[in-house]
Scaffold this motif. Structure first.
Motif, PDB file in Angstrom:
ATOM      1  N   GLU A 389     -18.728   2.791   7.459  1.00 55.51           N
ATOM      2  CA  GLU A 389     -20.032   2.592   6.818  1.00 55.51           C
ATOM      3  C   GLU A 389     -19.858   1.721   5.580  1.00 55.51           C
ATOM      4  N   VAL A 390     -20.615   0.637   5.529  1.00 55.60           N
ATOM      5  CA  VAL A 390     -20.621  -0.268   4.376  1.00 55.60           C
ATOM      6  C   VAL A 390     -22.071  -0.605   4.055  1.00 55.60           C
ATOM      7  N   MET A 391     -22.472  -0.370   2.821  1.00 60.12           N
ATOM      8  CA  MET A 391     -23.846  -0.650   2.371  1.00 60.12           C
ATOM      9  C   MET A 391     -24.875   0.028   3.266  1.00 60.12           C
ATOM     10  N   ASN A 392     -24.637   1.314   3.546  1.00 55.70           N
ATOM     11  CA  ASN A 392     -25.557   2.142   4.332  1.00 55.70           C
ATOM     12  C   ASN A 392     -25.735   1.670   5.773  1.00 55.70           C
ATOM     13  N   LYS A 393     -24.780   0.906   6.276  1.00 54.66           N
ATOM     14  CA  LYS A 393     -24.843   0.435   7.657  1.00 54.66           C
ATOM     15  C   LYS A 393     -23.514   0.708   8.341  1.00 54.66           C
ATOM     16  N   ILE A 394     -23.580   1.198   9.580  1.00 53.51           N
ATOM     17  CA  ILE A 394     -22.381   1.477  10.347  1.00 53.51           C
ATOM     18  C   ILE A 394     -21.927   0.207  11.066  1.00 53.51           C
ATOM     19  N   HIS A 395     -20.663  -0.163  10.865  1.00 50.08           N
ATOM     20  CA  HIS A 395     -20.074  -1.328  11.527  1.00 50.08           C
ATOM     21  C   HIS A 395     -19.014  -0.825  12.501  1.00 50.08           C
ATOM     22  N   ALA A 396     -19.198  -1.132  13.783  1.00 51.17           N
ATOM     23  CA  ALA A 396     -18.284  -0.658  14.823  1.00 51.17           C
ATOM     24  C   ALA A 396     -17.453  -1.816  15.358  1.00 51.17           C
ATOM     25  N   PHE A 397     -16.197  -1.527  15.718  1.00 51.61           N
ATOM     26  CA  PHE A 397     -15.280  -2.539  16.233  1.00 51.61           C
ATOM     27  C   PHE A 397     -14.546  -2.004  17.457  1.00 51.61           C
ATOM     28  N   PHE A 398     -14.280  -2.927  18.418  1.00 49.32           N
ATOM     29  CA  PHE A 398     -13.447  -2.631  19.571  1.00 49.32           C
ATOM     30  C   PHE A 398     -12.184  -3.485  19.492  1.00 49.32           C
ATOM     31  N   VAL A 399     -11.225  -3.226  20.373  1.00 46.73           N
ATOM     32  CA  VAL A 399      -9.995  -4.004  20.370  1.00 46.73           C
ATOM     33  C   VAL A 399     -10.315  -5.479  20.646  1.00 46.73           C
ATOM     34  N   GLY A 400      -9.738  -6.370  19.832  1.00 45.11           N
ATOM     35  CA  GLY A 400      -9.970  -7.801  19.992  1.00 45.11           C
ATOM     36  C   GLY A 400     -11.401  -8.220  19.772  1.00 45.11           C
ATOM     37  N   ASP A 401     -12.167  -7.431  19.053  1.00 46.10           N
ATOM     38  CA  ASP A 401     -13.600  -7.652  18.870  1.00 46.10           C
ATOM     39  C   ASP A 401     -13.860  -8.928  18.064  1.00 46.10           C
ATOM     40  N   LYS A 402     -14.738  -9.792  18.609  1.00 42.48           N
ATOM     41  CA  LYS A 402     -15.135 -11.013  17.895  1.00 42.48           C
ATOM     42  C   LYS A 402     -16.654 -11.143  17.811  1.00 42.48           C
ATOM     43  N   LEU A 403     -17.349 -10.014  18.005  1.00 39.99           N
ATOM     44  CA  LEU A 403     -18.812 -10.039  18.010  1.00 39.99           C
ATOM     45  C   LEU A 403     -19.412  -9.823  16.632  1.00 39.99           C
ATOM     46  N   HIS A 404     -18.617  -9.379  15.664  1.00 41.73           N
ATOM     47  CA  HIS A 404     -19.147  -9.130  14.330  1.00 41.73           C
ATOM     48  C   HIS A 404     -19.551 -10.451  13.678  1.00 41.73           C
ATOM     49  N   PRO A 405     -20.657 -10.480  12.922  1.00 39.53           N
ATOM     50  CA  PRO A 405     -21.092 -11.713  12.258  1.00 39.53           C
ATOM     51  C   PRO A 405     -20.026 -12.328  11.357  1.00 39.53           C
ATOM     52  N   LEU A 406     -19.127 -11.515  10.832  1.00 37.97           N
ATOM     53  CA  LEU A 406     -18.072 -12.019   9.949  1.00 37.97           C
ATOM     54  C   LEU A 406     -16.723 -12.090  10.670  1.00 37.97           C
ATOM     55  N   ALA A 407     -16.755 -12.250  11.981  1.00 44.20           N
ATOM     56  CA  ALA A 407     -15.521 -12.217  12.765  1.00 44.20           C
ATOM     57  C   ALA A 407     -14.504 -13.250  12.291  1.00 44.20           C
ATOM     58  N   ASP A 408     -14.933 -14.470  12.029  1.00 41.24           N
ATOM     59  CA  ASP A 408     -14.004 -15.523  11.599  1.00 41.24           C
ATOM     60  C   ASP A 408     -13.320 -15.153  10.288  1.00 41.24           C
ATOM     61  N   GLU A 409     -14.110 -14.658   9.330  1.00 43.19           N
ATOM     62  CA  GLU A 409     -13.544 -14.256   8.038  1.00 43.19           C
ATOM     63  C   GLU A 409     -12.598 -13.063   8.196  1.00 43.19           C
ATOM     64  N   ILE A 410     -12.956 -12.143   9.081  1.00 42.70           N
ATOM     65  CA  ILE A 410     -12.129 -10.957   9.290  1.00 42.70           C
ATOM     66  C   ILE A 410     -10.757 -11.349   9.839  1.00 42.70           C
ATOM     67  N   TYR A 411     -10.738 -12.200  10.865  1.00 47.75           N
ATOM     68  CA  TYR A 411      -9.459 -12.587  11.465  1.00 47.75           C
ATOM     69  C   TYR A 411      -8.637 -13.456  10.519  1.00 47.75           C
ATOM     70  N   GLU A 412      -9.314 -14.279   9.738  1.00 50.24           N
ATOM     71  CA  GLU A 412      -8.592 -15.108   8.769  1.00 50.24           C
ATOM     72  C   GLU A 412      -7.925 -14.238   7.703  1.00 50.24           C
ATOM     73  N   TYR A 413      -8.664 -13.244   7.203  1.00 50.51           N
ATOM     74  CA  TYR A 413      -8.107 -12.361   6.187  1.00 50.51           C
ATOM     75  C   TYR A 413      -7.048 -11.437   6.785  1.00 50.51           C
ATOM     76  N   LEU A 414      -7.236 -11.052   8.051  1.00 54.86           N
ATOM     77  CA  LEU A 414      -6.244 -10.227   8.738  1.00 54.86           C
ATOM     78  C   LEU A 414      -4.899 -10.947   8.807  1.00 54.86           C
ATOM     79  N   GLU A 415      -4.939 -12.243   9.093  1.00 55.77           N
ATOM     80  CA  GLU A 415      -3.693 -13.022   9.144  1.00 55.77           C
ATOM     81  C   GLU A 415      -3.015 -13.055   7.780  1.00 55.77           C
ATOM     82  N   GLU A 416      -3.830 -13.180   6.725  1.00 53.51           N
ATOM     83  CA  GLU A 416      -3.275 -13.156   5.375  1.00 53.51           C
ATOM     84  C   GLU A 416      -2.637 -11.803   5.066  1.00 53.51           C
TER      85      GLU A 416
END
Length: 517
Positions: A389-416
């Protein structure tokens, strides 16, 4: 002269059924009374059938209750009967039917609303329970202790700590904060939300405690990996005069298992019958198997299973199989898997455990055969899912998930994050269940498990200093567990992960489970 026999009427049957309710429900006797009701022609009388519907509801016999309900005269105007049916449908998870009866009621009282809230909470429809609770407040129906207890329970099962705190504020405002049932529910709610400190605070605030209170706290400490505190509370519980029950011993045995107190755990198990007159249930035997297996005493665990006075259930075999994966004991693992698959051939987790055991032992042919058997039997693996839960909203993820609106930023930061973790010793192990050919052919992003994505998103989205709380529907894997330990160190953040088995509190590179879960 013998007195003339008096024919029973609707009041006679109503009193007999209420007596069944008070003294424990005997299904056979209830059916006999139902037959007599029909024989004496009062099978459309609300006085006789209201308690019958209530009894069928408590036994979960939805079709029987519905037939009785449909036979009543003017049942739509009978509030108590409608309430019983609403509660029945909700407890059986029949949401549409529960709402249909509820919405068609001419009048509603607090029992009507409570039937929906408690029923949905008991049947696992926690979001529905909270939705009804919020709607009840909007129409200004005064909630009771029972209402709040059910709502708090639903919030806990959803790990909605913010919702739980809002409900607690309402409880305090109405002066219910000293009610022991509500306090017990709050202890459990905070524990399920990962906030053991709030559970402890509520426990210490309570002027009066009962066995449920002690059980809630013992279970909370056990689930959060603080086995010593759980054991201490168990000893304090006995000193307080509260009597341990079956739930108590599940908590204390699990606690002993988590901290390696093998001898102490065995003594507690043996004391159940000797000192407290409690006959161990299958789950207690499973706890002992876990206790021995975690300590690497697999031969002793096998002997314990073979000498059990009851037939081992799937929980016992699953526990043994899980430990065989950790200790790479193929022979015992195959024995456990055979018994497990015989008992639960449709459970995907059993096949996955067996497959993983072969994989970690590099027996790829056997792993492939297990997967093929699973496929041929039409059994599908439950996909891993994590949410936060972030900012009163539930964000769900699956393995290899790229459907999140911030998917590009998430994977970029994950690599870092991966690079920073590698700099201080992290070695990725996500291919431990794949052979060399598979590692060469697979897209690397397919390895990214849902908990990694959830933690990375949280670090991107939450301000510094705020603990990260992630929920996962399956057991966290060894690589993700190791990765989160490193991330907690480099980010200087507390990360709490609740998986299908327990809580993991990561802080400064360590986990509360001591790397065995």
């Amino acid at each position: 002269m013998l007195a003339e026999a008096v024919s029973p009427n609707e009041y006679t049957f109503a009193n007999a059924l209420r007596a069944c309710n008070n003294g424990g429900i005997d299904f056979g006797f209830v059916k006999q009374i139902h037959a007599r009701i029909i024989f004496h022609g009062v099978d459309s009388n609300p006085i006789a059938l209201n308690p019958l519907i209530d009894l069928y509801a408590k036994m979960g016999l939805i079709s029987s209750a519905k037939r009785v309900f449909d036979n009543l005269d003017c049942h739509s105007g009978n509030l108590s009967i409608s309430n019983a049916l609403v509660s029945l449908y909700a407890r059986c998870g029949k949401t549409q039917e529960a709402y249909l009866v509820f919405n068609n009621m001419d009048t509603k009282d607090s029992i009507s609303w409570n039937g929906l809230i408690s029923g949905f909470s008991q049947s696992g429809h926690y979001e529905e329970a909270l939705n009804v609770f919020n709607q009840m407040n909007k129409v200004e129906v005064e909630p009771s202790v029972f209402t709040f207890t059910s709502a708090v329970s639903a919030a806990g099962n959803l790990a909605e700590v913010k919702q739980g705190k809002l409900i607690q504020a309402m409880i305090f405002k109405r002066g219910f904060d000293s009610e022991i049932e509500i306090s017990n529910a709050l202890i459990t709610m905070y524990a399920k939300c990962g906030s053991i400190s709030d559970s402890k605070r509520k426990f210490l605030e309570m002027a009066e405690k009962n066995d449920v209170t002690w059980n809630a706290m013992i279970t909370a400490y056990s689930q959060h990996g603080d086995g010593l505190q759980a054991v201490n509370h168990f000893e304090n519980m006995k000193k307080s005069g509260s009597v341990p029950n079956h739930v108590t011993f599940i908590g204390v045995l699990t606690a002993c298992s988590h901290v390696g107190l093998v001898n102490e755990g065995i003594c507690y198990f043996e004391s159940m019958k000797k000192e407290h007159g409690l006959v161990p249930k299958p789950e207690h035997y499973a706890c002992v198997v876990d206790l021995l297996s975690r300590a690497g005493l697999l031969s002793r665990a096998r002997k314990f299973v073979e000498e059990m006075p009851i037939k081992p259930d799937p929980m016992v075999w699953r526990t043994l199989l899980s430990s065989c994966i950790v200790h790479k004991n193929i022979e015992l693992g195959e024995l456990a898997a055979k018994n497990l698959l015989d008992l639960e051939p449709e459970d995907s987790a059993s096949y996955v455990l067996l497959s993983n055991m072969y994989a970690v032992s590099r027996r790829w042919n056997y792993r492939d055969q297990t997967r093929e058997m699973m496929k041929n039997r039409g059994v599908r693996k439950e996909p891993g899912r994590s949410w936060i839960e972030v900012m009163n909203k539930i964000h769900a993820f699956f393995v290899g998930d790229k459907l999140h609106p911030l998917a590009d930023e998430i994977y970029e930061y994950l690599e870092e994050l991966n690079n920073r973790a590698a700099d201080i010793g992290y070695v990725q192990d996500h291919n431990s269940l794949l052979n060399e050919t598979e590692m060469e052919q697979k897209d690397p992003t397919l390895y990214v498990h849902s908990e990694k994505l959830a933690v990375t998103f949280a670090l991107l989205s939450l301000p510094d200093g705020i603990p990260i709380r992630v929920m996962k529907n399956l057991r966290v894997c060894s690589d993700c567990h190791n990765w989160i330990k490193f991330i907690s160190r480099i980010s200087n953040r507390e990360i709490v992960v609740r998986d299908a088995y327990r809580f993991h509190h990561f802080e400064n590179g360590n986990c509360s489970c001591k790397d065995f879960w």
